[in-house]
Design a protein around this motif. Structure first.
Motif, PDB file in Angstrom:
ATOM      1  N   LEU A  19      14.686 -19.079   5.852  1.00  0.00           N
ATOM      2  CA  LEU A  19      15.321 -19.982   6.821  1.00  0.00           C
ATOM      3  C   LEU A  19      15.409 -19.338   8.197  1.00  0.00           C
ATOM      4  O   LEU A  19      15.422 -18.128   8.282  1.00  0.00           O
ATOM      5  CB  LEU A  19      16.735 -20.341   6.337  1.00  0.00           C
ATOM      6  CG  LEU A  19      16.781 -21.246   5.096  1.00  0.00           C
ATOM      7  CD1 LEU A  19      18.216 -21.435   4.637  1.00  0.00           C
ATOM      8  CD2 LEU A  19      16.111 -22.586   5.359  1.00  0.00           C
ATOM      9  N   GLY A  76      13.164 -21.375   9.893  1.00  0.00           N
ATOM     10  CA  GLY A  76      11.862 -21.922  10.272  1.00  0.00           C
ATOM     11  C   GLY A  76      11.010 -22.491   9.155  1.00  0.00           C
ATOM     12  O   GLY A  76      10.215 -23.392   9.378  1.00  0.00           O
ATOM     13  N   GLU A  83       6.981 -18.226   4.280  1.00  0.00           N
ATOM     14  CA  GLU A  83       7.373 -17.968   5.677  1.00  0.00           C
ATOM     15  C   GLU A  83       6.730 -19.000   6.580  1.00  0.00           C
ATOM     16  O   GLU A  83       5.628 -19.469   6.305  1.00  0.00           O
ATOM     17  CB  GLU A  83       6.878 -16.573   6.099  1.00  0.00           C
ATOM     18  CG  GLU A  83       7.973 -15.526   6.241  1.00  0.00           C
ATOM     19  CD  GLU A  83       8.919 -15.730   7.418  1.00  0.00           C
ATOM     20  OE1 GLU A  83       9.077 -16.857   7.912  1.00  0.00           O
ATOM     21  OE2 GLU A  83       9.520 -14.723   7.847  1.00  0.00           O
ATOM     22  N   ASP A  84       7.412 -19.334   7.656  1.00  0.00           N
ATOM     23  CA  ASP A  84       6.805 -20.229   8.635  1.00  0.00           C
ATOM     24  C   ASP A  84       5.735 -19.494   9.437  1.00  0.00           C
ATOM     25  O   ASP A  84       4.644 -19.998   9.650  1.00  0.00           O
ATOM     26  CB  ASP A  84       7.869 -20.826   9.572  1.00  0.00           C
ATOM     27  CG  ASP A  84       8.846 -19.781  10.100  1.00  0.00           C
ATOM     28  OD1 ASP A  84       8.826 -18.641   9.600  1.00  0.00           O
ATOM     29  OD2 ASP A  84       9.631 -20.094  11.013  1.00  0.00           O
TER      30      ASP A  84
END
Ligand code: IMP
Ligand code: MG
Length: 368
Positions: free
Chosen positions: A44, A46, A100-101
């Protein structure tokens, strides 16, 4: 273009391309993780959108959890990594997939992998929607990468600039500088060459005439010129990629320019896409397509008159002139439509004295 806080951002990666990348990545996860009952761990804030897209596509038994380990403030990564919070699950002996973003310096993911591994899971895999290879300073293995991007600051699809932009369904990049990039159109005889010359002086722009660029490259036998010639000699169309590479080289010659006037390009939608990609790779965009509008009968008269003095064969024959005008409108219609969709099309009355027409053009440019 959009504004978030004090900064401007321009479109960079369309939604279609993002979902396609997530499709591919998720297919691979479906294959690799089918029997492993993985625990997906979203980072979090993203990654929330990416996590939901991956989970929608994952067809096997799995769990999902979220952690927080932010390392970012503003547009520059800081090396300060905060502590991991939020993980309640017992992860010993589990297959964990970190979602992951974006991986930028790689500091966050290195930290996260180390922490998770120390809690005794069977394996830790890393999947990221975006990866900036040029920015990465850590030795890391990323198992699944959605899209590799150049070292640019992006927002959208979960990613933010100081809290804003996460809800955008496509990705925008930070606009590098204010450039005026014009795509100039006009039927034969509309006075495009004359106006390009005036605008170039007035706004200190670089005029890139595709015809001139071709002739220059072929005459000087540059690598691209020689390549282009090999197609022309065979009577084939020069592929867009060759043309765009020539234009790109031309743009790179004056990186400090206030902007460019593109003349004779793009001619097709694919070329318009290529031009937008070229400019976007430099953090800028097409500002406007400006078309000089002149009535057909006026054009025919002008060209016939020009033919009398210039001796240009294609200006002497009315049928040829009318056909050239028709070809122009056929090509332009597509591009007019293309740029109209982006609110970037401007038609300007091209009948009158040279300075009157310049005034009309300037009114458009000054308003961009
Ligand atoms: P890293 O530790 O440098 O790899 O940074 C990873 C984190 O920085 C990501 O999870 C994002 O929150 C943030 N980040 C990195 N690059 C960008 C960007 O271009 N836009 C928005 N956030 C970014
Ligand atoms: Mg993050």
């Amino acid at each position: 273009m959009i504004t978030l806080h004090d900064l401007q951002f321009i479109p960079f990666i369309p939604e279609k391309r993002i979902t396609k990348a997530i499709d591919v990545l998720s297919d691979q996860l479906n294959k690799d993780m089918a029997d492993k009952k993985p625990l997906f761990i979203g980072v979090l804030n993203g990654a929330f959108m990416f996590v939901s897209e991956v989970l929608k596509r994952f067809n096997h038994e799995c769990e999902v959890s979220f952690v927080k380990l932010a390392s970012y403030e503003g547009v520059n990564t800081s090396s300060r990594v905060r502590e991991l919070i939020g993980l309640q699950e017992d992860i010993s002996n589990r297959s964990v997939v970190i979602l992951e973003d974006i991986i930028d310096t790689g500091i966050t993911i290195t930290e996260l992998e180390r922490t998770l591994s120390s809690r005794g899971c069977k394996e830790v895999k890393v999947a990221t929607l975006f990866f900036k290879p040029e920015a990465c300073i850590k030795e890391i293995t990323i198992d699944y990468i959605g899209i590799e991007i150049p070292n640019r600051f992006i927002v959208g699809y979960g990613l933010d600039y100081n809290g804003l932009g996460r809800n955008l369904n496509e990705v925008y990049q930070l606009k590098e500088k204010n450039m005026t990039n014009l795509v100039l159109f006009g039927p034969p005889g509309a006075g495009k060459g004359t106006q390009a010359e005036v605008l170039k002086q007035k706004y200190d722009l670089v005029h890139i005439s595709t015809g001139d660029v071709f002739r220059y490259n072929i005459k000087n036998a540059t690598e691209l010129g020689t390549l282009a010639k090999s197609y022309i000699d065979k009577g084939q169309l020069v592929p867009d990629e060759v043309t765009i590479n020539m234009l790109s080289a031309e743009v790179d010659k004056t990186p400090e320019a206030n902007g460019f006037i593109f003349d004779g390009f793009p001619r097709t939608e694919a070329q318009a896409d290529a031009l937008s990609e070229l400019l976007s790779s430099k953090g800028v965009e097409v500002s406007a397509m400006i078309a000089l509008e002149v009535d057909d009968e006026v054009l025919v008269q002008r060209l016939l008159e020009r033919g009398e003095t210039s001796g240009r064969a294609d200006d002497a024959d009315e049928a040829i002139i009318r056909n050239r005008i028709k070809v122009y409108y056929d090509e332009t219609a597509i591009l007019k439509n293309y740029y109209q969709k982006e609110d970037k099309y401007f038609g300007v009355d091209g009948v009158g004295a040279i300075d009157e027409i310049t005034t009309r053009l300037s009114a458009v440019i000054d308003n961009l």
